[in-house]
Motif scaffolding. Structure first.
Motif, PDB file in Angstrom:
ATOM      1  N   SER A 169      16.475 -58.634  -5.177  1.00  0.00           N
ATOM      2  CA  SER A 169      17.146 -57.352  -5.420  1.00  0.00           C
ATOM      3  C   SER A 169      16.088 -56.262  -5.559  1.00  0.00           C
ATOM      4  CB  SER A 169      17.965 -57.467  -6.712  1.00  0.00           C
ATOM      5  OG  SER A 169      18.202 -56.183  -7.222  1.00  0.00           O
ATOM      6  N   SER A 170      16.360 -55.098  -4.933  1.00  0.00           N
ATOM      7  CA  SER A 170      15.375 -54.016  -5.038  1.00  0.00           C
ATOM      8  C   SER A 170      15.245 -53.582  -6.502  1.00  0.00           C
ATOM      9  CB  SER A 170      15.782 -52.840  -4.164  1.00  0.00           C
ATOM     10  OG  SER A 170      17.076 -52.437  -4.483  1.00  0.00           O
ATOM     11  N   ALA A 171      16.298 -53.818  -7.295  1.00  0.00           N
ATOM     12  CA  ALA A 171      16.272 -53.385  -8.686  1.00  0.00           C
ATOM     13  C   ALA A 171      15.218 -54.125  -9.499  1.00  0.00           C
ATOM     14  CB  ALA A 171      17.642 -53.597  -9.308  1.00  0.00           C
ATOM     15  N   PHE A 172      14.707 -55.223  -8.988  1.00  0.00           N
ATOM     16  CA  PHE A 172      13.733 -56.006  -9.748  1.00  0.00           C
ATOM     17  C   PHE A 172      12.357 -55.348  -9.719  1.00  0.00           C
ATOM     18  CE2 PHE A 172      11.244 -59.837 -10.812  1.00  0.00           C
ATOM     19  CZ  PHE A 172      12.018 -60.325 -11.853  1.00  0.00           C
ATOM     20  N   HIS A 173      12.178 -54.322  -8.876  1.00  0.00           N
ATOM     21  CA  HIS A 173      10.821 -53.838  -8.616  1.00  0.00           C
ATOM     22  C   HIS A 173      10.555 -52.418  -9.087  1.00  0.00           C
ATOM     23  CE1 HIS A 173      10.434 -57.588  -6.534  1.00  0.00           C
ATOM     24  NE2 HIS A 173      11.532 -57.303  -5.858  1.00  0.00           N
ATOM     25  N   SER A 174      11.414 -51.892  -9.957  1.00  0.00           N
ATOM     26  CA  SER A 174      11.054 -50.656 -10.666  1.00  0.00           C
ATOM     27  C   SER A 174      11.653 -50.762 -12.070  1.00  0.00           C
ATOM     28  CB  SER A 174      11.552 -49.409  -9.933  1.00  0.00           C
ATOM     29  OG  SER A 174      12.748 -48.943 -10.498  1.00  0.00           O
ATOM     30  N   LEU A 175      10.978 -50.111 -13.019  1.00  0.00           N
ATOM     31  CA  LEU A 175      11.320 -50.341 -14.422  1.00  0.00           C
ATOM     32  C   LEU A 175      12.741 -49.905 -14.776  1.00  0.00           C
ATOM     33  CD1 LEU A 175       9.197 -51.055 -16.989  1.00  0.00           C
ATOM     34  CD2 LEU A 175      10.118 -48.873 -17.669  1.00  0.00           C
ATOM     35  N   SER A 176      13.122 -48.681 -14.350  1.00  0.00           N
ATOM     36  CA  SER A 176      14.458 -48.219 -14.747  1.00  0.00           C
ATOM     37  C   SER A 176      15.542 -49.001 -14.015  1.00  0.00           C
ATOM     38  CB  SER A 176      14.620 -46.716 -14.486  1.00  0.00           C
ATOM     39  OG  SER A 176      14.391 -46.438 -13.140  1.00  0.00           O
ATOM     40  N   ASP A 177      15.256 -49.412 -12.787  1.00  0.00           N
ATOM     41  CA  ASP A 177      16.238 -50.211 -12.055  1.00  0.00           C
ATOM     42  C   ASP A 177      16.412 -51.579 -12.719  1.00  0.00           C
ATOM     43  OD1 ASP A 177      16.128 -48.092 -10.369  1.00  0.00           O
ATOM     44  OD2 ASP A 177      15.967 -49.254  -8.538  1.00  0.00           O
TER      45      ASP A 177
END
Ligand SMILES: C[S@@+](CC[C@H](N)C(=O)[O-])C[C@H]1O[C@@H](n2cnc3c(N)ncnc32)[C@H](O)[C@@H]1O
Length: 711
Positions: free
Chosen positions: A621-629
């Motif tokens: 998931s792209s959400a795994f690769h930025s802090l707020s995501d």
């Protein structure tokens, strides 16, 4: 739209200048001028088929489909033997959702002229809408025999191949479509989507040449390109040669960077573009960038001049780290060194003579660890001269966020925020505005009814005469959604609200830069929206009301704001789709991680050991690769999830009519209709529950669905 036919030329020659003027005006998007000219013709010759046809075409562009159909039908009645009229009527029927009639029209056009390319592509679109991909491909092959360099035909071919699980073949067609028309966002997004998951096992420079222009281009989701770009980067000899550094000490890496033999990574265009616009998600690359950062820090504190040589790629790394919100783990030694670096920068700034430059190499290094705009010396940095090569870093880490702080302070406050959960959720999104995004996805600028018909092809959406629809985006986050809405509904007046001023300011800055008209932002709590005097034709709220303590209470407020007969799009979490998130949340609770940045980083690293398989799935998931995501994904302070039957209750209790789920491609609905012929509108929650049981990832992002308020 066509040029006049031969008979017209012979018999109505005196009106031809007006007709040509009208055609030129339509091509130049001057529809009112075109209509004036056509009316002048029709006043003299009420039966002038070409003029009726073009007037119908204009009505179609305006979304007045019933008028459009009547005008084009009148043209056909006058002159049946002109295939373009049938083709236009087919397009109108398609837009009206009358697929059977559309097929008939395209069939008639093809009977009249077997070389009618537009009729083949129109027929293929109708067949795709029915889920009949085999026949659609057959129609497209016939079209290809007429012209194999038509971008739309190539796009549709690719589309059918994607729907039939053949991304490699689709890729070839999308790539050709894009080469023929590089400006079309649909081709770009489709090509990127077809590339998703493709890993190179050997270098493919030609493919990479076609991928590079996608980076940073509107409509492209970076995660679609992660596999292809990162596998290419790992095959790149310079990068492969650096891999052993990841096990070296900071001092050893610093010595390496100091030596003239160390490569200048700014010479690798794919790497530079990926750091600026992409989403680093490969463990090996993450480890390499963390190591290089560590080494550069040691070097910068020892020999700042040597750092200069690496400043350009370090600036790109600083941009990547800013976008990922400094997600990488830092050692205690690094934390200490960052403090020394700050001290060094303060001293350098204190000594700058008038007209002197900023200590840019040290600032670039600091930007790899901390967002520059939060430093106590941030406000003086923009006024100092920065070299051209580092302007982007200055803009991203200073200019834009400092502007957002000003915008945030000026945003109107439309309602009070008093509810305890709203305050808690607001605090979270003030710290971590969501989502972080670079390039917008722009909408198709369609009249309201056409937009709804495209979203809901199985519903019989009636004619809608509202020319300037009022649209509310409730919980707009950082504006990506609001900008999509403002560019989707033609001439719309869009109000976008959210709890978080930081998110709203991000969205407002972006919308201003992109020059999006008709979009306003304001801070408000959905729970208090009923107090607004405004009423809306459309309300969109994606990924929001499941964060309320009582989603039904928020929905009731939205219903109050919706005009009778108005439409609402909601996005809500699926219990099944989020099963991995639920597992991660369980681990977070069990091990007591809090939602501070440090704990989020720690959890991300520890998860590898706690549950390697879950880590593997979440990493996709792209959400795994930025802090707020990542925070939004697994650390949310308040979330509800649903099964289809629970959606049914929520919707029924709110007194709304369910109009079905929306999908990006027609294959799911086509499959549903074959499986459940008793429900041609695809609105049975019991059936959808069964579909989701069989395809548990179908709604892994959210259930996205439409509702209507009874008149
Ligand atoms: C997951 S984000 C979704 C953002 C956006 N809709 C999108 O899809 O990109 C959820 C947003 O809902 C907002 N939100 C949550 N509760 C809200 C409330 N009670 N009133 C207004 N906004 C709310 C949050 O501040 C946050 O920006």
């Amino acid at each position: 739209m066509t040029i006049p036919n031969d008979e017209t030329i012979a018999s109505k020659a005196h009106l031809l200048p007006l007709l040509r003027g009208a055609i030129a005006a339509v091509r130049g998007h001057r529809l009112e001028e075109a209509e004036r000219l056509l009316d002048a013709i029709l006043n003299q010759e009420a039966d002038f088929a070409d003029a009726l046809h073009i007037k119908g075409h204009i009505a179609m562009l305006r979304g007045q489909l019933a008028d459009a159909a009547a005008l084009v039908q009148a043209a056909i009645d006058k002159d049946f033997h002109f295939e373009d009229y049938h083709e236009t009527l087919g397009k109108i029927r398609l837009a009206q959702g009358d697929v059977a009639a559309a097929k008939q029209c395209f069939g008639a056009a093809l009977t009249l002229n077997q070389a009618s390319l537009g009729a083949y592509t129109g027929l293929a679109q109708a067949l795709i809408a029915e889920g009949d991909y085999e026949q659609a491909v057959a129609a497209l092959r016939n079209g290809k025999a007429v012209n194999d360099r038509d971008p739309e035909l190539r796009y549709l071919l690719g589309f059918t191949q994607m729907a039939r699980g053949k991304p490699k073949k689709a890729m070839v067609n999308f790539r050709i479509a894009l080469a023929l028309n590089p400006e079309d966002q649909r081709y770009r997004s489709a090509y990127a989507r077809a590339l998703r998951g493709l890993r190179l096992t050997r270098p493919d420079p030609e493919l990479i040449d076609s991928v590079l222009p996608l980076l940073g281009a509107p409509g492209v989701e970076p995660r679609d390109l992660s596999a292809v770009v990162e596998s290419a980067l790992l095959l790149e000899p310079t990068i492969a040669g650096l891999k052993p550094l990841t096990t070296n000490s900071s001092a050893e890496i610093a010595v390496f960077l100091q030596s003239p033999a160390s490569p200048d990574l700014s010479k690798l265009p794919l790497l530079m573009a990926w750091l600026r616009y992409g989403l680093v998600s490969e463990r090996d690359l993450e480890a390499l960038f963390t190591a290089l950062r560590r080494g550069a820090l040691a070097l910068g504190l020892g020999d700042a001049a040597a750092l200069q040589r690496h400043a350009i790629w370090l600036a790109a790394l600083a941009v990547r780290n800013f976008h990922a919100e400094y997600l990488d783990i830092e050692t205690e030694e690094e934390k200490h060194r960052v403090e020394l670096l700050r001290h060094r920068i303060r001293k350098a700034l204190a000594k700058i003579p008038a007209g002197g430059t900023a200590p840019v190499a040290l600032l670039t290094l600091l930007g790899c660890y901390r967002p520059l705009y939060r430093e106590d010396f941030a406000t003086i940095l923009p006024s100092l001269p920065w070299p051209e090569s580092l302007q982007e870093l200055k803009r991203i880490q200073l200019g834009e966020p400092l502007r957002e702080i000003t915008i945030a302070a000026e945003l109107p406050s439309l309602t009070p925020i008093e509810d305890a959960t709203s305050k808690n959720v607001r605090a979270m999104y003030e710290e971590s505005p969501f989502p972080r995004w670079n390039q917008p996805v722009l909408g198709n600028d369609m009249p309201l009814a056409r937009h709804l018909r495209a979203a809901l092809p199985l519903q019989n959406i009636p004619e809608i005469t509202i020319e300037k629809p009022r649209v509310l985006v409730a919980g707009c986050g950082t504006g990506l959604h609001a900008i999509l809405a403002a560019t989707s509904y033609r001439d719309a007046d869009v109000l976008a609200i959210d709890l978080s001023r930081a998110s709203l300011a991000y969205g407002k800055r972006k919308a201003t830069e992109l020059g999006i008209p008709g979009l306003r932002f304001g801070q408000a709590d959905i729970l208090k929206l009923g107090s607004l005097p405004d009423r809306f034709d459309v309300i969109e709220s994606f990924g929001v009301i499941h964060h309320l303590r009582e989603p039904a209470a928020g929905l009731a407020q939205l219903v109050m704001l919706l005009k009778p007969g108005g439409y609402m799009m909601l996005g809500l979490y699926s219990e099944i789709g989020r099963r991995d998130v639920v597992a991660a949340r369980r681990l977070i609770a069990m091990h007591g991680y809090s939602d501070t940045p440090d704990d989020i980083r720690r959890f991300r690293t520890d998860l590898e050991k706690l549950d390697p398989e879950l880590t593997e799935r979440l990493r996709r998931s792209s959400a795994f690769h930025s802090l707020s995501d990542l925070r939004d994904l697994v650390f949310h302070r308040q979330e509800h999830r649903y099964f289809p039957q629970q959606l049914e209750t929520l919707i029924g209790d709110a007194g709304l009519e369910f109009l079905g789920f929306e999908f990006t491609t027609p294959d799911t609905l086509a499959h549903y209709r074959k499986e459940y012929p008793d429900d041609p509108r695809a609105i049975s929650f019991a059936h959808w529950a069964e579909v989701e049981r069989q395809h548990p990832d179908l709604f892994s992002n959210c259930y996205r669905f439409w509702l209507r308020k009874p008149v």
